[in-house]
Write a protein that holds these residues in place. Structure first.
Motif, PDB file in Angstrom:
ATOM      1  N   TYR A   1       0.826  -1.205   0.000  1.00  0.00           N
ATOM      2  CA  TYR A   1       0.000   0.000   0.000  1.00  0.00           C
ATOM      3  C   TYR A   1       0.861   1.256   0.000  1.00  0.00           C
ATOM      4  CZ  TYR A   1      -3.360   3.504   1.500  1.00  0.00           C
ATOM      5  OH  TYR A   1      -4.135   4.631   1.574  1.00  0.00           O
TER       6      TYR A   1
ATOM      7  N   ARG B   1      -4.407  13.097 -11.828  1.00  0.00           N
ATOM      8  CA  ARG B   1      -5.229  11.891 -11.871  1.00  0.00           C
ATOM      9  C   ARG B   1      -5.393  11.312 -13.275  1.00  0.00           C
ATOM     10  NH1 ARG B   1     -10.127  12.819  -7.437  1.00  0.00           N
ATOM     11  NH2 ARG B   1      -8.795  12.652  -5.603  1.00  0.00           N
TER      12      ARG B   1
ATOM     13  N   GLU C   1       0.661  -3.266  -9.466  1.00  0.00           N
ATOM     14  CA  GLU C   1      -0.041  -2.790  -8.281  1.00  0.00           C
ATOM     15  C   GLU C   1      -1.515  -2.524  -8.591  1.00  0.00           C
ATOM     16  OE1 GLU C   1       4.272  -1.980  -7.691  1.00  0.00           O
ATOM     17  OE2 GLU C   1       2.843  -1.923  -9.337  1.00  0.00           O
TER      18      GLU C   1
ATOM     19  N   CYS D   1      -5.544  -1.124  -6.864  1.00  0.00           N
ATOM     20  CA  CYS D   1      -6.100   0.064  -6.218  1.00  0.00           C
ATOM     21  C   CYS D   1      -5.781   0.120  -4.725  1.00  0.00           C
ATOM     22  CB  CYS D   1      -7.613   0.117  -6.425  1.00  0.00           C
ATOM     23  SG  CYS D   1      -8.115   0.351  -8.156  1.00  0.00           S
ATOM     24  N   ASP D   2      -5.243  -0.985  -4.158  1.00  0.00           N
ATOM     25  CA  ASP D   2      -4.846  -0.959  -2.754  1.00  0.00           C
ATOM     26  C   ASP D   2      -3.510  -0.255  -2.555  1.00  0.00           C
ATOM     27  OD1 ASP D   2      -3.501  -2.909  -4.110  1.00  0.00           O
ATOM     28  OD2 ASP D   2      -3.598  -4.410  -2.523  1.00  0.00           O
ATOM     29  N   ASN D   3      -2.828   0.084  -3.655  1.00  0.00           N
ATOM     30  CA  ASN D   3      -1.610   0.886  -3.563  1.00  0.00           C
ATOM     31  C   ASN D   3      -1.996   2.365  -3.552  1.00  0.00           C
ATOM     32  OD1 ASN D   3       0.534   2.576  -5.242  1.00  0.00           O
ATOM     33  ND2 ASN D   3       1.646   0.938  -4.215  1.00  0.00           N
ATOM     34  N   LYS D   4      -1.408   3.123  -2.651  1.00  0.00           N
ATOM     35  CA  LYS D   4      -1.817   4.518  -2.468  1.00  0.00           C
ATOM     36  C   LYS D   4      -1.601   5.349  -3.723  1.00  0.00           C
ATOM     37  CE  LYS D   4      -1.433   8.302   0.859  1.00  0.00           C
ATOM     38  NZ  LYS D   4      -0.751   8.778   2.097  1.00  0.00           N
TER      39      LYS D   4
ATOM     40  N   GLU E   1      -4.237   4.270  -6.300  1.00  0.00           N
ATOM     41  CA  GLU E   1      -5.569   4.694  -5.853  1.00  0.00           C
ATOM     42  C   GLU E   1      -5.816   6.175  -6.121  1.00  0.00           C
ATOM     43  OE1 GLU E   1      -8.245   4.479  -1.752  1.00  0.00           O
ATOM     44  OE2 GLU E   1      -6.055   4.567  -1.625  1.00  0.00           O
ATOM     45  N   ASN E   2      -4.779   7.000  -5.943  1.00  0.00           N
ATOM     46  CA  ASN E   2      -4.947   8.450  -6.052  1.00  0.00           C
ATOM     47  C   ASN E   2      -4.744   8.991  -7.460  1.00  0.00           C
ATOM     48  OD1 ASN E   2      -5.457   8.689  -3.304  1.00  0.00           O
ATOM     49  ND2 ASN E   2      -3.303   8.992  -2.790  1.00  0.00           N
TER      50      ASN E   2
ATOM     51  N   CYS F   1      -9.629   3.716 -10.452  1.00  0.00           N
ATOM     52  CA  CYS F   1      -9.603   3.452  -9.007  1.00  0.00           C
ATOM     53  C   CYS F   1     -10.389   4.494  -8.215  1.00  0.00           C
ATOM     54  CB  CYS F   1      -8.165   3.431  -8.495  1.00  0.00           C
ATOM     55  SG  CYS F   1      -7.237   1.952  -8.938  1.00  0.00           S
ATOM     56  N   LEU F   2     -10.733   5.600  -8.841  1.00  0.00           N
ATOM     57  CA  LEU F   2     -11.407   6.684  -8.128  1.00  0.00           C
ATOM     58  C   LEU F   2     -12.905   6.405  -8.095  1.00  0.00           C
ATOM     59  CD1 LEU F   2      -9.419   9.636  -9.725  1.00  0.00           C
ATOM     60  CD2 LEU F   2      -9.005   8.525  -7.537  1.00  0.00           C
TER      61      LEU F   2
ATOM     62  N   ARG G   1     -13.901   1.282 -10.817  1.00  0.00           N
ATOM     63  CA  ARG G   1     -14.056   0.723  -9.480  1.00  0.00           C
ATOM     64  C   ARG G   1     -15.376   1.206  -8.881  1.00  0.00           C
ATOM     65  NH1 ARG G   1      -9.943   2.100  -4.486  1.00  0.00           N
ATOM     66  NH2 ARG G   1     -10.403   0.312  -3.152  1.00  0.00           N
TER      67      ARG G   1
END
Length: 306
Positions: free
Chosen positions: A25, A86, A175, A177-180, A183-184, A189-190, A270
């Motif tokens: 993460y 993003r 990686e 979406c559990d990777n920061k 995810e960002n 992943c948003l 997601r």
């Protein structure tokens, strides 16, 4: 009760798993400005990239003078290229070393997505006129293989021409979406954030949406959560140009599996889901909690498949 798994206890293994998850993460993904080929060598050598029409499956017997370690130190990682906040994409970055030899004209690097067997290959050709460079090392970096979040890939590096048994290989997990960082910065992943207000008298739920992808429509629906979330017909679409980010959805009865689900209108987006009545609410066991669905009556026990 105390379990032992080999030399390590259950608690020790659990701590290792938690540590690995935390590292997955927290670790950052390298950003690149441009993708492509880079070669590092102090002598007069040129590298040129050429896309192969197909992967080289057939190999030839290597000459006796070809060192077995002509390919060395292959490393695989994930990198990220962004064109705005993003708006990022993920690529496989391959680093390796080739030993210059009169028989080797270059290398072939391939990345295969395990789930689909789709393969991307690139060839890197060396150009040097002097045999005095034989035995010198060329460090190669290639990061033009675009991948999706969470994919499992198989990476190979071979010689050109393709000599049998002269190959490096690695498996790599992209990686998710559990990777920061992912995810960002990766659109899919948003998922957005959902807040809600329940009006039990009107049997409606007002859903407020925030932190969603700008420029895209957003879906909100009610569903029954089983193995998947089954649609029950209550659905709303928030248009991208709509300044109002809230919708009203009507429900028939309170059910523990009644959930609110939201997602952006982009491929492989997601989804975020919350279940307001998961831990009860209302008279769940009461005879009034019967709803009509697909022309038959079902209790909450049957609808929620519990």
């Amino acid at each position: 009760m105390h379990y032992h798994l080999g030399r390590y206890s259950f608690l020790e293994w659990l701590m290792v798993i938690i540590l690995m998850f935390g590292m997955s993460y927290c670790h950052s993904i390298q950003r690149i400005k441009e993708y492509g080929l880079t070669c590092f060598h102090t002598g007069g050598i040129n590298c040129k990239k050429a896309t192969l029409a197909k992967q080289s499956f057939f190999c030839r017997t290597p000459p006796r003078s070809l060192p077995s370690d002509v390919l060395q130190n292959m490393k695989v990682s994930t990198v990220m290229k962004c064109s705005g906040k993003r708006w990022c994409s993920l690529y496989i970055n391959v680093n390796g070393t080739a030993i210059l030899n009169e028989h080797v004209r270059g290398v072939e690097i391939c990345v295969m997505t395990i789930s689909s067997s789709q393969t991307q290959c690139e060839s890197v050709r060396f150009s040097h006129k002097s045999k005095n460079l034989d035995g010198h090392k060329v460090d190669i970096q290639l990061n033009s293989f675009e991948v999706s979040i969470g994919q499992q890939v198989y990476v190979t590096m071979k010689t050109l021409p393709n000599f049998c048994y002269v190959e490096l290989e690695k498996y790599h997990s992209v990686e998710g979406c559990d990777n920061k960082d992912v995810e960002n910065n990766i659109l899919s992943c948003l998922a957005g954030k959902l807040d809600y207000t329940i009006n039990e008298e009107k049997k409606s739920i007002t859903v407020q949406v925030s932190d969603i992808i700008e420029g895209f429509d957003y879906n909100v629906r009610l569903c029954w959560k089983r193995f998947i979330c089954k649609d029950i017909g209550a659905h709303a679409l928030i248009k991208a140009d709509n300044s109002v980010r809230s919708v009203n959805l009507n429900y028939a009865e309170i059910l523990p599996c009644l959930c609110i689900e939201g997602w952006s209108a982009i491929p492989d987006s997601r989804r975020v889901r919350i279940c307001p009545f998961k831990h009860g609410g209302g008279k769940l066991n009461g005879p009034e909690n019967f709803i009509r669905s697909e022309s038959h009556l079902c209790t909450w026990l049957k609808c929620c498949d519990v």
